[in-house]
Design an enzyme around this catalytic site. Structure first.
Site, mmCIF file in Angstrom:
data_model
loop_
_atom_site.group_PDB
_atom_site.id
_atom_site.type_symbol
_atom_site.label_atom_id
_atom_site.label_comp_id
_atom_site.label_asym_id
_atom_site.label_seq_id
_atom_site.Cartn_x
_atom_site.Cartn_y
_atom_site.Cartn_z
ATOM 1 N N SER A 104 0.809 -1.213 0.000
ATOM 2 C CA SER A 104 0.000 0.000 0.000
ATOM 3 C C SER A 104 0.848 1.270 0.000
ATOM 4 O O SER A 104 1.596 1.525 -0.936
ATOM 5 C CB SER A 104 -0.967 -0.035 1.196
ATOM 6 O OG SER A 104 -1.906 0.994 1.119
ATOM 7 N N ASP A 243 -2.561 6.522 -3.474
ATOM 8 C CA ASP A 243 -1.426 5.865 -2.831
ATOM 9 C C ASP A 243 -0.914 4.751 -3.741
ATOM 10 O O ASP A 243 -1.431 4.545 -4.844
ATOM 11 C CB ASP A 243 -1.786 5.339 -1.436
ATOM 12 C CG ASP A 243 -2.742 4.153 -1.474
ATOM 13 O OD1 ASP A 243 -3.467 4.006 -2.475
ATOM 14 O OD2 ASP A 243 -2.756 3.374 -0.510
ATOM 15 N N ASP A 245 -1.037 1.537 -3.967
ATOM 16 C CA ASP A 245 -1.849 0.434 -4.489
ATOM 17 C C ASP A 245 -3.245 0.860 -4.919
ATOM 18 O O ASP A 245 -4.061 0.022 -5.292
ATOM 19 C CB ASP A 245 -1.917 -0.722 -3.490
ATOM 20 C CG ASP A 245 -2.853 -0.460 -2.318
ATOM 21 O OD1 ASP A 245 -2.968 0.715 -1.915
ATOM 22 O OD2 ASP A 245 -3.438 -1.421 -1.788
ATOM 23 N N ASP A 247 -5.903 2.290 -3.294
ATOM 24 C CA ASP A 247 -7.135 2.196 -2.510
ATOM 25 C C ASP A 247 -7.356 3.429 -1.630
ATOM 26 O O ASP A 247 -8.325 3.476 -0.874
ATOM 27 C CB ASP A 247 -7.191 0.911 -1.679
ATOM 28 C CG ASP A 247 -6.090 0.811 -0.621
ATOM 29 O OD1 ASP A 247 -5.274 1.752 -0.498
ATOM 30 O OD2 ASP A 247 -6.033 -0.223 0.075
#
Length: 447
Positions: A104, A243, A245, A247
């Site tokens: 992430s 960000d 990833d 999400d």
């Protein structure tokens, strides 16, 4: 959720090369997941694997693939793809589970694993527990005639891009809108600019040159300073920060001011209430700014606080019939459009709301002023439990007395990093800073 040996609040995460974020563990994890899924009566379970842009993703993708195939599962690899895209593709491809290789918003030297169910939601606790129970068993390979097969999904990006566009009305257009979009050199670097441009926006893209090592490095939602500066320099209508990833999403208004997830949720909740789209209460977390709760109450909108972590926000929404929730970090859930937190889908919902109302981002939030709030992350040694120390508990009591009637605090151990997060919120910035510094100092001394 119960005690877990490997899984935390958001999957498995850590530093690459250090147990359990190692190739040998991922091989066993893939095999364990394959055995558990096969044990649920599937002749050949199908598992989707996606990843962000970290260099270690290639290694872990190969290890997971080998483990799954050895256990008799078929694998569909979609390459660099936002976490929520893997959730969507798991449903779209009628797979039995999805796996994302990502840490992430963490630096490139970290990585991790997240699982999705066949419904594109976080894996049920019982299935996680079953996979954990299988990991430490001896590695074994099914007979050759039962081995799984692996293949690349060539149209994965196009599938996801089209899905994102279906979450806004067919006649929705960003024509004439100038956007600065920061993709954090991460998983959205291809799809986000493409979708926004196809909807008519003029896109100035930042953080779209991943090299495996630069993910989240001075860019993205954890480092929005460059985006804020670019919006001010270019006179863009607004900026969007994702960000690594994909999400989490934050935005920057036309003045170059940052708007966090709380502000975006407030904007959507007000508009959806007026249009009849909002159902149930809005769900935030212990970290949600009190100004949002107070503002929603002023508009007759219910609000519930859940534990920190998107799985708990999701659970709160499902249990209470809600469709909108999230965290200040920018993890928004719009459950009437996506099964999990999806930064690009959430950004589109905000843009659709603004365009339909004919408002700029700053105009839409003219009545929202968050209380001063700040978080300090105090790094701790593995196994340390400073929150149990009498000195920390006494300091917490003292801080709560100082904030009585004027603010609140949250002390919590992170579920994804070896840190204690110390958060203080108050109606006065000076008081907030004073209490925060003292509390963080005591926690640091107790580690």
């Amino acid at each position: 959720m119960g005690e877990r040996k490997y899984f935390g609040t958001d999957g498995i995460r850590g530093r690459v090369g250090e147990f359990p974020i190692s190739a040998d563990f991922m091989l066993r994890l893939g095999a364990a997941a394959g055995r558990v899924l096969a044990g649920e009566g599937r002749e050949h379970a199908v598992v989707v694997i996606g990843k962000d842009t970290r260099i270690s993703g290639y290694m872990f993708e190969s290890a997971l693939e080998a483990g799954l195939v050895a256990a008799g599962a078929d694998v569909r690899m979609v390459g660099p793809m936002p976490t929520p895209a893997v959730a969507y593709l798991t449903r779209s491809l009628r797979a039995d589970a999805g796996i994302v290789i990502s840490a992430s918003h963490n630096p490139h030297h970290d990585n991790g694993i997240k699982f999705f169910s066949a419904q594109g939601e976080k894996l049920p606790d019982a299935v996680e527990a079953a996979i954990e129970a299988e990991i430490d068993k001896p590695f074994r390979t099914v007979p050759s005639e039962r081995l799984g097969k692996a293949q690349r999904v060539d149209d994965a990006l196009a599938r996801y891009a089209e899905f994102c566009k279906t979450t806004v009305p067919e006649d929705f257009s960003l024509g004439g809108m100038r956007l600065v979009v920061d993709c954090a050199h991460g998983a959205t670097y291809q799809v986000a600019p493409r979708v926004l441009e196809e909807l008519g926006a003029v896109v100035d893209a930042l953080g779209v040159e991943p090299d495996g090592l630069n993910i989240n490095n001075g860019v993205g939602s954890t480092h929005p300073e460059a985006l804020m500066a670019r919006v001010r320099e270019t006179g863009a209508d607004l900026g969007i920060a994702f960000d690594g990833d994909g999400d989490r999403v934050l935005m920057v208004d036309g003045r170059g001011q940052l708007v966090d997830g709380d502000g975006l949720i407030y904007l959507l909740a007000r508009d959806w209430r007026a249009s009849g789209r909002l159902a149930g209460p809005v769900v935030g977390t212990l970290m949600t700014n009190y100004a949002m709760e107070r503002g929603l109450a002023g508009h007759g909108i219910g609000f519930i606080r859940a534990r920190v972590g998107d799985r708990f926000v999701h659970r709160g929404l499902v249990e209470n019939g809600g469709v909108l929730g999230g965290e200040a970090s920018g993890h928004l859930l719009c459950l009437d459009r996506a099964s999990t937190g999806d930064a690009l889908v959430s950004a589109l919902q905000v843009l659709e709301s603004l365009r339909r109302q004919g408002l700029s981002l700053e105009q839409a939030l003219s009545d929202y002023t968050p209380l001063p709030q700040q978080t300090v992350n105090v790094r701790i040694a593995a196994g340390a439990r400073p929150l149990d120390q009498p000195a920390v508990q006494a300091a917490r009591d003292e801080a709560e007395q100082a904030l009585s009637g004027r603010g609140r605090l949250v002390l919590r151990a992170s579920g994804t990093e070896p840190v204690v997060r110390v958060t203080v919120e108050a109606d006065d910035a000076g008081l907030m800073r004073q209490v925060l510094d003292r509390l963080a100092e005591v926690v640091r001394a107790a580690t």
